[in-house]
Design a protein around this motif. Structure first.
Motif, PDB file in Angstrom:
ATOM      1  N   LEU A 129       0.968  -1.360   0.533  1.00 31.83           N
ATOM      2  CA  LEU A 129      -0.333  -0.019   0.300  1.00 31.83           C
ATOM      3  C   LEU A 129       0.773   0.943   0.065  1.00 31.83           C
ATOM      4  CD1 LEU A 129      -3.104  -0.614   2.787  1.00 31.83           C
ATOM      5  CD2 LEU A 129      -2.533  -1.344  -0.212  1.00 31.83           C
ATOM      6  N   LEU A 130       2.034   1.308   0.587  1.00 29.48           N
ATOM      7  CA  LEU A 130       3.430   2.350   1.138  1.00 29.48           C
ATOM      8  C   LEU A 130       3.950   2.473  -0.242  1.00 29.48           C
ATOM      9  CD1 LEU A 130       4.286   1.912   4.148  1.00 29.48           C
ATOM     10  CD2 LEU A 130       2.722   3.103   3.869  1.00 29.48           C
ATOM     11  N   VAL A 131       3.620   1.015  -1.228  1.00 28.07           N
ATOM     12  CA  VAL A 131       4.835   1.588  -2.647  1.00 28.07           C
ATOM     13  C   VAL A 131       3.576   1.896  -3.958  1.00 28.07           C
ATOM     14  CG1 VAL A 131       5.387  -0.012  -4.242  1.00 28.07           C
ATOM     15  CG2 VAL A 131       6.056  -0.287  -1.749  1.00 28.07           C
ATOM     16  N   PHE A 132       2.801   2.028  -3.275  1.00 25.20           N
ATOM     17  CA  PHE A 132       1.685   3.236  -5.015  1.00 25.20           C
ATOM     18  C   PHE A 132       1.527   4.484  -4.073  1.00 25.20           C
ATOM     19  CE2 PHE A 132      -0.866  -1.499  -4.869  1.00 25.20           C
ATOM     20  CZ  PHE A 132      -0.388  -2.044  -6.015  1.00 25.20           C
ATOM     21  N   VAL A 133       1.485   4.201  -3.312  1.00 24.68           N
ATOM     22  CA  VAL A 133       1.594   6.323  -2.890  1.00 24.68           C
ATOM     23  C   VAL A 133       2.656   6.318  -3.479  1.00 24.68           C
ATOM     24  CG1 VAL A 133       1.450   8.093  -1.250  1.00 24.68           C
ATOM     25  CG2 VAL A 133       0.352   5.606  -0.466  1.00 24.68           C
TER      26      VAL A 133
END
Length: 449
Positions: A214-218
């Motif tokens: 999820l953090l990577v997508f941000v």
């Protein structure tokens, strides 16, 4: 193989055009993009470091005694540091040839994919010896990604900085380290409180690795909206790019590469003694419970984060290398505090140990990115700064938890303090030598900046 994989990712990323993209990056976008990327990268890196102490010895290396399992797990931890210079060379090549933006996106994707895969790995009980081999392979991917991430994030910030604000802008990527560490340690601490030991070792340890997606997508969303840095765009316009940046760095900037590597030594030794080694030794030899020790360690990391912006303000006023030099001498003195402060049954002493150690870490880590980046010209800066930083990781950090554990087991904690002091003295000598090299090559840069 790694180079072709990186090349395919980078070439598939759209490069901003003057028509389609804004004329310039806003300061808020620049600083957030540099911060969010390194936060994600270091979160991924630190959840592995925590798991290497708390989880992997039991689930991936259960064959021998507890000490042997711990040392084997720490050996896989070291793999990433040897992969980081390779990642620095690969991503640095494309960063200096194609651009900072596309390369930063590719580095984040490489790191993120490797981390998520760790959360999906079978354990030794399921597939035997294949489990630690797959773990080592994923750790290799983490190292490659982080090797390309750090240099690009620092350049994104510093190459967009206004005059006199280079250290201030350059400290934002560095803030990703304490933020990532707090998030990583906090996630394991939360899981410790919410789950039983059986649940934690069954599935709970996987959650931080999977959640990193999820953090990577941000991070990808923010970085895909960037435009190229003004300094790199000038290099393109003036046809200053070199065909093989790594060859140029090794042949034309050997002194800066060598001295910069040693200048980063104390930073890496200190950090991985304060994190991986202290967690391992504190929860085993000193007898602290995991839920008791991690909050105290996180208090120290708060001081790490607070010291970084303060160090940047001082560096913009007095010079990066001057701040680094005096901080390094303080680190050398701190080595003598290992025996009196890092003790069993005394949380007050342990807290002071972490506050002082992590505070010094912030003062050395904050100006480091800007100091290493300014050693190299724009055309090879991504490669040069990344290689310097990551070679420093090999020398200073890759085996630091292993060496410290061996020293403490055989000679006591005082030997670990001497190890830190020796590394700091070597770094201080390198920082002094860098000033002399810069003055000799660039007479206009006469002061220690």
């Amino acid at each position: 193989m790694a180079a072709s994989f990186a090349s395919s990712i980078i070439e598939s990323i759209p490069v901003s055009s003057p028509v389609a993209a804004p004329a310039a990056n806003s300061p808020a976008r620049i600083l957030f993009a540099s911060l969010i990327g390194t936060t994600i990268e270091f979160f991924d890196f630190y959840i592995y470091a925590t798991a290497a102490v708390l989880v992997f010895p039991k689930l991936f290396f259960p064959g021998g005694d507890a000490t042997s399992a711990m040392l084997q797990s720490l050996a896989t931890f070291a793999i990433a540091f040897f992969a980081r210079p390779i990642g620095a060379a690969i991503f640095g090549h494309f960063g200096d040839r194609i651009g900072r933006k596309a390369t930063l996106v590719a580095a984040l994707m490489t790191m993120g994919l490797s981390t998520v895969l760790i959360g999906l790995l079978p354990t030794y009980a399921s597939v035997g010896v294949m489990a630690p081999l797959l773990l080592a392979l994923c750790r290799l991917g983490q190292g490659l990604g982080l090797g390309g991430e750090w240099g690009g994030a620092v350049l994104l910030a510093t190459e967009n900085a206004p005059p006199g604000k280079q250290a201030w802008y350059g400290m934002f990527p560095q803030l990703g380290a304490p933020i990532g560490f707090i998030c990583a340690t906090g996630s394991f601490l939360l899981l410790t409180d919410l789950l039983s030991d059986a649940q934690f070792y069954s599935f709970g340890w996987r959650i931080p690795f999977l959640a990193s997606a999820l953090l990577v997508f941000v991070g990808l969303y923010v970085r895909l909206r960037l435009t190229e840095t003004p300094e790199f765009q000038k290099a393109i316009d003036k046809h200053e790019r070199v065909r093989m940046p790594i060859v140029a760095v090794v042949s034309q900037h050997k002194a800066h590469l060598l001295l910069g590597t040693i200048a980063a030594l104390a930073t890496f030794v200190l950090f991985y003694l304060m994190t991986v080694f202290s967690l391992s030794w504190g929860t085993t030899a000193l007898g602290y419970a995991r839920g008791q020790f991690l909050p105290v360690q996180m208090v120290g990391v708060v001081f790490f984060g607070l010291a970084i912006p303060l160090s940047a303000l001082l560096a913009d006023r007095f010079g990066n290398r001057r701040v680094l030099f005096w901080t390094t001498l303080a680190i050398a003195a701190y080595g003598f505090l290992f025996t009196p402060l890092f003790v069993a049954g005394n949380l007050t002493a342990i807290t002071l140990f972490f506050v002082l150690g992590f505070g010094l870490m912030g003062f050395t880590y904050g100006p480091l990115g800007t100091a290493l980046a300014e050693l190299f010209p724009t055309a090879v800066r991504y490669t040069g700064a990344s290689l310097t930083f990551n070679l420093g990781g090999i020398v200073g950090a890759s085996l630091a938890p292993y060496i410290a554990t061996w020293l403490a087991s055989n000679y006591g904690l005082s030997a670990v303090g001497w190890y830190l002091t020796l590394g700091a003295l070597l770094t201080a000598a390198a920082l002094a030598a860098i000033g002399a090299v810069v003055r000799a090559r660039l007479p206009a840069a006469g002061k220690l900046a």
